[in-house]
Design a protein around this motif. Structure first.
Motif, mmCIF file in Angstrom:
data_model
loop_
_atom_site.group_PDB
_atom_site.id
_atom_site.type_symbol
_atom_site.label_atom_id
_atom_site.label_comp_id
_atom_site.label_asym_id
_atom_site.label_seq_id
_atom_site.Cartn_x
_atom_site.Cartn_y
_atom_site.Cartn_z
ATOM 1 N N SER A 15 7.066 13.296 8.322
ATOM 2 C CA SER A 15 6.583 11.924 8.321
ATOM 3 C C SER A 15 7.734 11.012 7.948
ATOM 4 O O SER A 15 8.280 11.113 6.842
ATOM 5 N N LEU A 16 8.103 10.148 8.881
ATOM 6 C CA LEU A 16 9.203 9.221 8.668
ATOM 7 C C LEU A 16 8.649 7.803 8.592
ATOM 8 O O LEU A 16 7.526 7.537 9.011
ATOM 9 N N ALA A 17 9.434 6.881 8.062
ATOM 10 C CA ALA A 17 8.990 5.491 7.961
ATOM 11 C C ALA A 17 10.192 4.562 7.999
ATOM 12 O O ALA A 17 11.298 4.936 7.592
ATOM 13 N N TRP A 18 9.974 3.368 8.514
ATOM 14 C CA TRP A 18 10.970 2.319 8.436
ATOM 15 C C TRP A 18 10.831 1.600 7.093
ATOM 16 O O TRP A 18 9.782 1.694 6.433
ATOM 17 N N PRO A 19 11.844 0.856 6.680
ATOM 18 C CA PRO A 19 11.745 0.092 5.422
ATOM 19 C C PRO A 19 10.649 -0.971 5.450
ATOM 20 O O PRO A 19 10.260 -1.483 4.393
#
Length: 523
Positions: A428-432
């Motif tokens: 699971s990745l996310a942007w700032p």
């Protein structure tokens, strides 16, 4: 039609056979072919030639004829019995095909006709190769009675048995009414052509007689209806040539069967290409709209992707594309339609796509920007609980590599459903710019601090302050990462390279499933 005579020599018999097969291609009479062309429709052989690689078609049971008697059928026993069956190649890979010949009995299905289809379906399953049906038929052959209906049953059973084993594609190039419509519904993808193809269980005359509603064939079951309203048609085109070319392209993205992976292609788009444009494409304000297609195009190889059900449930995108030459399935919320909210139709559309990708070893990438599930009496009464659970079930059941990326907001149950870590996403990745929470800050503050806000001298100022506090403490971009629910917060410019590296790492993923006959999904 001329038949082979027993008293002829070998050379004469070969010549006679050539004449018979030539006549098969020409059809029962030139007028029938002219009528087909006058409707803007190709013949069965012409369609097969467009679908398959040049010169690759091998026909089987071309000399099959029905054995029915009565109602005038004994005087009409044309070879092929109204359906062309066989195999060939698409981009060099084996594909099986059957095509109704509307010039013979209107493409209606009888016993021999059905047995030819059963044969080619069994061969496709045994060989582990895709099956494409070119549908242009008038339904069951009434003169043959129940044997025609039994023929459909055999097709449905084989459609079901082959589901998730080989890709099955239905191309609607004419009418398809009554029980015949259920075979396409059991396949993976349905293509339709505007103006010439229709699908419905009961036709306009019956509808009017029973309900009093007046409707045309196209208005009841035309291509645009099934593309935008019912969701039956995944792809719609203006002519047969374009339609069949797109079928060929779809086949190039799919494996031959569930034991293989999709074919990879050399990639000229650099793996480490920066996607810094994404920061401009996606507004920082979570309330502002944008087109998720632009995000997908920026990430995938050469900006090229193939969208499924483009006009139905437009608040979610389902596309096939390539990353570093390897096929992936992308599910993405679409903020440009209903703010990207999940509803019944979006859940069902995405669930079926996830299941297809999982069945055929296509890794899944999920792009998340979702404000929640659509509220409303209609949604609740129409079964959002049961039908929304289809997407949850599909993701939880999927064993292919799964990577999710949270672009902006991910609120409530919709965050969980959109392939969160808690339901099994590998990464699971996310942007700032991510905001992961039970609900938006404004709604949360109104619930948690409603008494304090109501009692304040300046309620609006207090509300504003509490919203800021909630955002700061529970919606920080790093809140989920600190608790292990997000694996990494990445620069949008690194999105393409990070997704490719992640999927490369997951290529050898293995999952042991519990022993069971099958699950019981909320169908």
């Amino acid at each position: 039609m001329t038949t082979v005579q027993e008293n002829r020599g070998p050379g004469e018999r070969v010549a006679e056979l050539a004449r018979i097969k030539g006549a098969l291609r020409e059809g029962p009479d030139p007028a029938a072919t002219e009528r087909q062309h006058a409707k803007g429709k190709l013949t069965a052989h012409e369609r097969i030639e467009l679908l398959l690689d040049e010169g690759s078609f091998n026909e089987i049971e071309a000399l099959r004829r029905h054995r029915a008697t009565g109602f005038g059928l004994e005087q009409r026993r044309p070879y092929s019995d109204g359906v062309i069956t066989g195999w060939g190649t698409v981009h060099g890979r084996t594909v099986f095909v059957y095509a109704h010949d509307f010039r013979i009995f209107g493409g209606a299905l009888g016993e021999a006709h059905a047995e030819k289809i059963h044969k080619v379906m069994d061969l496709a399953e045994s060989a582990g190769a895709p099956l494409v049906s070119l549908n242009d038929g008038a339904g069951a052959r009434i003169q043959e009675g129940v044997t025609a209906l039994a023929g459909y049953g055999g097709i449905f059973r084989r459609n079901t048995r082959c589901s998730g084993v080989i890709p099955q594609i239905s191309v609607m190039l004419g009418p398809c009414a009554g029980g015949a419509a259920y075979s396409p519904a059991l396949t993976d993808f349905v293509f339709m052509v505007r103006g010439t193809s229709q699908m419905f269980i009961t036709g306009p005359d019956v509808v009017q007689a029973v309900t009093g509603e007046q409707v045309t064939q196209d208005g009841l079951g035309g291509a645009d209806v099934h593309a935008a309203t019912s969701g039956v048609a995944a792809f719609v085109h203006d002519d047969e040539e374009q339609c069949l070319e797109e079928v060929r392209y779809l086949l190039s993205l799919l494996p031959s069967n569930n034991r293989e992976v999709p074919p990879a292609e050399p990639c000229e788009d650099p793996v480490n290409r920066s996607t810094e444009a994404l920061a401009e494409l996606v507004p920082a304000d979570p309330g502002r709209s944008y087109d998720m297609r632009a995000v997908v195009a920026e990430i995938v190889d050469g900006g090229d992707y193939f969208e499924v059900s483009e006009r139905w449930a437009t608040n979610v995108l389902c596309v096939l594309a390539r990353l570093d030459g390897r096929v992936v399935g992308i599910v993405a919320n679409q903020p440009g339609s209903l703010a990207g909210v999940l509803d019944i139709e979006a859940s069902e559309k995405a669930a079926r796509f996830v299941q297809f990708c999982d069945a055929f070893n296509i890794p899944l990438v999920t792009l998340v920007d979702v404000p929640g599930f659509l509220p409303g009496v209609g949604q609740e009464h129409d079964g959002i609980i049961r039908r929304g659970a289809k997407l949850l079930y599909a993701y939880c059941n999927a064993t292919v590599p799964r990577v999710s990326l949270i672009l902006r907001k991910a609120y409530g149950g919709a965050y969980i459903v959109m392939d969160s870590r808690s339901i099994g996403a590998d990464l699971s990745l996310a942007w700032p710019s991510n905001e992961i929470a039970v609900m938006g800050a404004e709604g949360a503050a109104n619930v948690i601090f409603r008494r304090e806000i109501a009692a304040a001298d300046d309620p609006e100022a207090t509300r504003s302050q509490k919203i800021k506090e909630y955002k700061s403490e529970l919606m920080s971009p790093y809140y989920a990462a600190e608790r292990g629910l997000v694996d990494d917060v990445i620069d949008p410019a690194e999105t393409r390279s990070m997704l490719i590296r992640s999927l490369e790492m997951l290529r050898t993923k293995h999952v042991d499933l519990p022993s069971r006959k099958h699950g019981n999904p909320p169908v």
